[in-house]
Scaffold this active site. Structure first.
Site, short mmCIF file in Angstrom:
data_model
loop_
_atom_site.label_atom_id
_atom_site.label_comp_id
_atom_site.label_asym_id
_atom_site.label_seq_id
_atom_site.Cartn_x
_atom_site.Cartn_y
_atom_site.Cartn_z
N ASP A 35 -46.58 -70.59 37.53
CA ASP A 35 -46.10 -69.39 38.22
C ASP A 35 -46.81 -69.17 39.55
OD1 ASP A 35 -48.56 -68.77 37.15
OD2 ASP A 35 -47.98 -66.81 36.35
N ASN A 80 -55.71 -75.24 33.68
CA ASN A 80 -57.01 -74.99 34.30
C ASN A 80 -58.03 -74.47 33.30
OD1 ASN A 80 -58.51 -75.27 36.71
ND2 ASN A 80 -58.48 -73.04 37.02
N ARG A 81 -57.75 -74.65 32.01
CA ARG A 81 -58.71 -74.40 30.94
C ARG A 81 -58.76 -75.60 29.99
NH1 ARG A 81 -58.28 -70.93 34.16
NH2 ARG A 81 -58.43 -68.66 33.91
N HIS A 125 -53.84 -72.19 44.58
CA HIS A 125 -53.43 -71.19 43.60
C HIS A 125 -52.88 -69.96 44.30
CE1 HIS A 125 -55.48 -73.04 39.99
NE2 HIS A 125 -56.01 -73.72 40.98
N TYR A 184 -64.97 -64.16 38.23
CA TYR A 184 -64.74 -64.06 36.79
C TYR A 184 -64.93 -65.44 36.20
CZ TYR A 184 -59.97 -65.84 37.60
OH TYR A 184 -58.88 -66.60 37.97
N GLU A 210 -57.31 -69.73 46.59
CA GLU A 210 -56.31 -68.70 46.31
C GLU A 210 -55.69 -68.32 47.66
OE1 GLU A 210 -55.58 -67.62 43.29
OE2 GLU A 210 -57.27 -68.33 42.08
#
Length: 391
Positions: A126, A185-186, A225, A285, A307
């Site tokens: 997304d 991305n995890r 991103h 984060y 980003e």
């Protein structure tokens, strides 16, 4: 055996941080480092913030390339720009869509003592802006080769690899995860919590990236991103899982690279949320199993997470403006591999054959060793006082 070697280097500057909020030319500091200054004037951080609410859309994909159109665009680029590029695949997605890569170089596909840089777009399904910008970047380089000195530097001195979409299935499903609804991305090995260290259990897109990095020794990279406007750098997590600044050994170098992108951008460096438009990942984060830290730890690749839009899926009419805002950032980041860092080749004096080499840096708890067919490629370090080279 006698050994002769040459080392050419220019040291990274330390503490390159822009002050957010000032009405300054964001390329002023970049030009001081030898990067071009195109005279942009920065007025605001957000893109089209007054217009986004006025144009509600039911079809958020309108104006974006479909996966089939993206594949066609990549292959058409390969044919049109075959003199400085090649197209290859690193694997397939869960649903079988090819993960196509564009390599741009004056000698694509050949081993050279030059740094390799990769861009990866659409890690999250997304967040599609990156895939559009990367196609624009490839075409802009092709159109301006032999016309623009910065483009010539990139093509002649760097091997640039562009993966427009890591997650084509997530894009078609309009969701963050892939076809198995896994956040890619995890999904990488993590230094703090090794719950996902079984490579066979990973997603095919993740395994493709891992195999790609084993095949090509990338010096640096960036993934694109959406959802914020900031250049993010390691570490992305911390052992105690708390939200706080957790610096990696090459923190100064990462801040430098992130600042190149931010200050070359139209307005990223003026962020009121992130000083200088950059952030340590764990301070923002914590993320675990992320691609950024894995690249650095397991591949010796200096990766940023960029980003590039506050809105994850902006109206496609905004894409030309977003491209203009990010163009010089992307070009300057690639060019930094040539304009800065440690560059060297090691070879024997009797036969002229390449030899393995080791560079050690004082006062840093990390050494990035690049040995590929005996050639020491470009290395980046946060240099405090001195360099000692051992061969």
């Amino acid at each position: 055996m006698n050994i002769k070697f040459c080392i050419i280097f220019s040291l990274f500057l330390r503490n390159v941080i822009a002050r957010g909020g000032d009405r300054i030319n964001p390329l002023s500091s970049a030009s001081d480092l030898g990067f071009p200054n195109h005279g942009y004037v920065v007025l605001a951080r957000h893109l089209f913030e007054d217009n986004q609410a006025r144009h509600p859309r039911t079809d958020i994909t309108r104006g974006y390339m479909t996966n089939s159109e993206l594949e066609k665009a990549v292959k058409e680029f390969g044919r049109r720009c075959s003199h400085i590029s090649r197209v290859y695949s690193i694997g397939k997605s869960v649903q079988g869509f090819p993960l196509l890569v564009i390599e741009i170089s004056d000698k694509p596909g050949k081993e050279e003592p030059e740094p390799a840089f990769k861009f990866v777009g659409n890690v999250h399904g997304d967040e599609p802006v990156g895939r559009e910008l990367l196609i624009l970047l490839a075409n802009w380089i092709c159109d301006n080769y032999m016309r623009d000195p910065l483009v010539n530097l990139i093509v002649d001195k760097v091997h640039l690899h562009i993966l427009p979409s890591m997650n084509p299935d997530g894009f078609s499903l309009k969701r963050r995860g892939n076809a198995n609804d896994i956040d890619l991305n995890r999904d990488f090995p993590d230094q703090f919590f090794p719950w996902n260290n079984d490579e066979d259990a990973r997603q095919p897109e993740t395994k493709a990236i891992m195999s790609w990095l084993r095949e090509i020794h990338f010096t640096a990279s960036a993934s694109l991103h959406g959802g914020a406007l900031v250049a993010n750098y390691p570490w992305d997590g911390s052992l105690d899982k708390r939200k706080h600044y957790y610096a990696c050994p090459d923190d100064g170098t990462f801040r430098f690279l992130a600042s190149i992108y931010s200050k070359s951008h139209y307005n990223m460096s003026l962020s009121k949320e992130f000083e200088g438009g950059i952030t340590n990942g764990a301070a923002w984060y914590p993320v675990y199993g992320g691609m950024q830290d894995w690249n650095y730890i397991y591949g010796g690749c200096f990766e940023l997470t960029l980003e590039i839009t506050d809105n994850k899926w902006p109206n496609a009419m905004e894409l030309p403006t977003i491209w203009e805002y990010n163009k010089m950032s992307m070009l300057n980041l690639i060019a930094s591999l040539v304009k800065t860092g440690v560059h060297g080749r090691v070879f024997s004096s009797d036969r002229g054959r390449p030899l393995s080499g080791l560079i050690t840096i004082k006062e840093i708890n990390y050494t990035d060793i690049r040995e590929h067919f005996g050639i020491c490629e470009v290395l980046f370090f946060s240099v405090q006082d001195a360099i000692s080279a051992e061969f």
